[in-house]
Write a protein that holds these residues in place. Structure first.
Motif, mmCIF file in Angstrom:
data_model
loop_
_atom_site.group_PDB
_atom_site.id
_atom_site.type_symbol
_atom_site.label_atom_id
_atom_site.label_comp_id
_atom_site.label_asym_id
_atom_site.label_seq_id
_atom_site.Cartn_x
_atom_site.Cartn_y
_atom_site.Cartn_z
ATOM 1 N N GLU A 20 0.841 -1.176 0.000
ATOM 2 C CA GLU A 20 0.000 0.000 0.000
ATOM 3 C C GLU A 20 0.888 1.241 0.000
ATOM 4 O O GLU A 20 2.011 1.227 0.493
ATOM 5 C CB GLU A 20 -0.896 0.012 1.244
ATOM 6 C CG GLU A 20 -1.807 -1.190 1.363
ATOM 7 C CD GLU A 20 -2.938 -1.164 0.353
ATOM 8 O OE1 GLU A 20 -3.193 -0.085 -0.211
ATOM 9 O OE2 GLU A 20 -3.559 -2.219 0.136
ATOM 10 N N GLU A 24 0.156 6.603 -3.929
ATOM 11 C CA GLU A 24 -0.089 5.931 -5.197
ATOM 12 C C GLU A 24 -1.013 4.743 -4.985
ATOM 13 O O GLU A 24 -1.362 4.396 -3.864
ATOM 14 C CB GLU A 24 1.232 5.445 -5.798
ATOM 15 C CG GLU A 24 2.254 6.535 -6.047
ATOM 16 C CD GLU A 24 3.569 5.978 -6.549
ATOM 17 O OE1 GLU A 24 3.601 4.793 -6.929
ATOM 18 O OE2 GLU A 24 4.560 6.723 -6.560
ATOM 19 N N SER A 25 -1.410 4.121 -6.091
ATOM 20 C CA SER A 25 -2.212 2.907 -6.004
ATOM 21 C C SER A 25 -1.350 1.764 -5.472
ATOM 22 O O SER A 25 -0.126 1.802 -5.565
ATOM 23 C CB SER A 25 -2.761 2.540 -7.388
ATOM 24 O OG SER A 25 -3.555 3.580 -7.907
ATOM 25 N N PRO A 26 -1.972 0.729 -4.908
ATOM 26 C CA PRO A 26 -1.194 -0.421 -4.426
ATOM 27 C C PRO A 26 -0.375 -1.037 -5.561
ATOM 28 O O PRO A 26 -0.781 -1.027 -6.718
ATOM 29 C CB PRO A 26 -2.270 -1.384 -3.926
ATOM 30 C CG PRO A 26 -3.454 -0.527 -3.638
ATOM 31 C CD PRO A 26 -3.411 0.576 -4.658
ATOM 32 N N HIS A 240 6.778 2.670 0.085
ATOM 33 C CA HIS A 240 5.499 2.015 0.313
ATOM 34 C C HIS A 240 5.477 1.376 1.692
ATOM 35 O O HIS A 240 6.509 1.021 2.247
ATOM 36 C CB HIS A 240 5.239 0.945 -0.757
ATOM 37 C CG HIS A 240 5.118 1.519 -2.123
ATOM 38 N ND1 HIS A 240 3.906 1.825 -2.695
ATOM 39 C CD2 HIS A 240 6.066 1.868 -3.023
ATOM 40 C CE1 HIS A 240 4.111 2.329 -3.906
ATOM 41 N NE2 HIS A 240 5.413 2.362 -4.123
#
Length: 281
Positions: A20, A24-26, A240
């Motif tokens: 995650e 940003e997107s996963p 992340h």
């Protein structure tokens, strides 16, 4: 980045991990084998392959037994290389130590400093020092530049093809009478270039994360303190976190937030409530 801060390598080389992000997107990671690295002397160099012909990149001080070892890549959704590993045994590492070269001393590092190699061609590689020493600067330059050019040509050709071609195009090997021996992997954008036909010594090159920058490498050790692997960290996954963090504020008190990913990144978060000062207008 301090000497202790690096990607969670065990998670990075565990396929299908979902990361995650706060911005940003996963993203999902996967693991691919880029080929076997032949080490005639066991003195490993990690660098931008464009610097090989300069011969001013020293090998790491620690050596490994000569042999043939698989190179694994931790790759995220876009095909971007997050980490590159030379694997020496099947056991999992339990501790990590920054890989140092001659003259480098961890005691000299201040906070947010680390020893690394610079990249200005968007590529990193592993190679044995003996393999580099057996070639002249001119030979190395010719071989590496030709390999990079062939890789670019293949990438450009694939970009113009239909998706079915992209998904089914096999690895390409180029061998000629001059001794040029190159294997290109179109999926991973890597190349495996033989530099010393007598020993089979080669270099395996791969994309360097988000591109140019400075990247540190780390030795991994088993519970028995045996050498397990060498990993170059391109810092892609440091941006992340692997779990959501939920915080419930129940009182007007200062509160520290603790989380293992924040600790790994050496980040500290404190919550406080600003109490307005009420006064006359």
């Amino acid at each position: 980045m301090s000497p202790k801060t690096h990607t969670n390598f065990l998670a990075a080389f565990d396929p299908n991990q979902v990361y995650e992000s706060l911005t940003e997107s996963p993203i999902t990671s996967d693991v691919f084998q880029a080929g076997d690295l032949v080490l005639p002397s066991g003195r490993i160099i990690a660098c931008d392959p464009g610097w090989l012909w300069c011969k001013d990149v020293d090998p790491f001080s620690r050596t490994v037994p000569p042999g043939r070892y698989p190179v694994l890549l931790s790759v995220v959704d876009s095909g971007r290389t997050a980490c590159a590993m030379v694997k020496f045994c099947s056991e999992s590492p339990v501790r990590w130590e920054m890989a140092l070269r001659r003259g480098e001393d961890l005691a000299e590092l201040r906070r947010n400093q680390f020893f690394a190699y610079g990249v200005d061609a968007g590529l990193g590689c592993f190679v044995d020092a003996q393999v580099v020493e057996r070639r002249s600067d001119e030979e190395l330059q010719c071989l590496v530049e030709r390999a990079i050019d062939q890789r670019i040509q293949l990438d450009d050709w694939l970009a113009a093809q239909e998706l079915v071609t992209l998904l089914t195009y096999p690895s390409q090997q180029i061998v000629d009478q001059s001794g040029f021996n190159l294997t290109l992997d179109p999926d991973m954008h890597t190349f495996n270039l033989t530099l010393d036909p007598d020993t089979g010594g080669n270099t395996i090159a791969f994309g360097s994360g988000y591109g140019d920058g400075s990247y540190a490498s780390y030795w991994g050790f088993t519970a028995d303190d045996e050498l397990a692997c060498l990993v170059t960290d391109f810092r892609v996954l440091l941006e992340h976190i692997t779990e959501n963090i939920e915080i419930e504020v129940t009182s007007f008190l200062e509160k520290s937030i603790e989380h293992r990913d924040l600790e790994r990144l050496e980040m500290a978060i404190r919550l406080s409530v600003h109490r307005p000062s009420w006064g006359s207008a």
